[in-house]
Design a protein around this motif. Sequence first.
Motif, PDB file in Angstrom:
ATOM      1  N   HIS A 194       0.485  -1.267   0.264  1.00 17.17           N
ATOM      2  CA  HIS A 194       0.242   0.141   0.079  1.00 17.17           C
ATOM      3  C   HIS A 194       0.563   1.067   0.173  1.00 17.17           C
ATOM      4  CE1 HIS A 194      -3.717  -2.026   0.514  1.00 17.17           C
ATOM      5  NE2 HIS A 194      -2.906  -3.061   1.679  1.00 17.17           N
ATOM      6  N   TYR A 196       0.187   4.695   0.793  1.00 21.21           N
ATOM      7  CA  TYR A 196      -0.618   5.491   0.272  1.00 21.21           C
ATOM      8  C   TYR A 196      -0.033   7.341   0.814  1.00 21.21           C
ATOM      9  CZ  TYR A 196      -3.745   1.789  -1.270  1.00 21.21           C
ATOM     10  OH  TYR A 196      -4.021   0.476  -1.370  1.00 21.21           O
ATOM     11  N   ILE A 217       0.578  -1.251  -4.787  1.00 16.98           N
ATOM     12  CA  ILE A 217      -1.297  -0.466  -4.764  1.00 16.98           C
ATOM     13  C   ILE A 217      -2.074  -0.921  -5.291  1.00 16.98           C
ATOM     14  CG2 ILE A 217      -2.384   1.178  -5.838  1.00 16.98           C
ATOM     15  CD1 ILE A 217       0.185   3.303  -6.395  1.00 16.98           C
ATOM     16  N   SER A 222      -8.174   0.326  -0.990  1.00 14.50           N
ATOM     17  CA  SER A 222      -8.091   1.205  -0.239  1.00 14.50           C
ATOM     18  C   SER A 222      -9.240   1.914  -0.460  1.00 14.50           C
ATOM     19  CB  SER A 222      -6.445   1.939  -1.034  1.00 14.50           C
ATOM     20  OG  SER A 222      -7.138   2.996  -2.099  1.00 14.50           O
ATOM     21  N   CYS A 228      -7.908   5.240   1.992  1.00 13.70           N
ATOM     22  CA  CYS A 228      -7.566   7.151   1.206  1.00 13.70           C
ATOM     23  C   CYS A 228      -8.767   7.877   1.031  1.00 13.70           C
ATOM     24  CB  CYS A 228      -6.848   6.545  -0.206  1.00 13.70           C
ATOM     25  SG  CYS A 228      -5.191   5.965  -0.445  1.00 13.70           S
ATOM     26  N   HIS A 235      -6.314  10.404  -5.266  1.00 15.46           N
ATOM     27  CA  HIS A 235      -6.074   8.452  -4.829  1.00 15.46           C
ATOM     28  C   HIS A 235      -4.141   8.962  -5.134  1.00 15.46           C
ATOM     29  CE1 HIS A 235      -5.044   4.326  -4.394  1.00 15.46           C
ATOM     30  NE2 HIS A 235      -5.773   4.732  -4.039  1.00 15.46           N
TER      31      HIS A 235
END
Length: 316
Positions: A194, A196, A217, A222, A228, A235
């Motif tokens: 991930h 993020y 990702i 997400s 997110c 995003h």
Amino acid sequence: MAHNSTNNVQIFNKPRVELHLHLDGAIKPETILYFGKKRGIKLPADSVEGLMSYVGYDEPRNLTQFLEIFSYYMPAIAGDLTPDEVVHLVNQGFQEGEKHFKIKARSILCCMRHMPEWSTEIVSLCKKYRNEGVVGMDLAGDESLNCKLNSGHCTAYEEAFKNGIHRTVHAGEVGPSTVVKEAVDVLKAERIGHGYHTIDDFCLYKRLLKLNIHFEICPWSSYLTGACDPDLMKHPAIRFRKDKANYSLNTDDPLIFKSTLDKDYCVVSKYMGFTEDDFMEANINGARSCFLPDKEKEELLMTLYEAYGMVQSTVC
């Protein structure tokens, strides 16, 4: 803004690489029912439709609520399985309807943040089975409940590093960028699951770009875990793409998210402006960052280059 109307329409009809796919989140409901009946373990429902009403969802929740879903069916597939049962679980487990090629399948054994006592055993298993399909180790769990890194995990990852065992870590999914920093600097992670919230720390983000750290990702995941901004047009994947970061596209847990990899490609195409060239780059990134042995990695890359019509004189 409603996003869940995006259909699983295939928009990239070429070989694809997926790095972040949990076996226990990708099996078919029929397989769960099979093991529940075979092992005499009661499940919340005895039909596919009934089970999916507990297990699957397509509206945003938070990560803690998502992880709680595993408790509905994990007792049926966890524990001491016979060799034949393991083969059945792997061969029959993956969701039907996938159009992408599963070119090479390898295992990454997973430690859990809330169970550091497992980590030593996990790295021992990685060493024991490194020539039988196990290629690395991962650290997963709910960052929103426990961001603190236990010394047990540190010891296990240090042992993995010393023994050349590949390392990936779930970090920066819902947790802050400091968890990502810790994953790279302390656990020596080669890939970030991930990641993020890495972009919240500009200096860290730029350093990881320079280090070519890979980000696994999972776009639709997400959104459904609340990792997110619910507006998919904001995003972090858009930033990764624009900055030419080293990332791949993955499903995470398609059983629970009622999705396939086509769904994720559809989402990033519709809401994030990804093109076929972006898809090709993401898959090349994934192949270069996978944990396959060098010879198999080279074969995988050459398969992609040929399918994508790319001339490549040197395989990295």
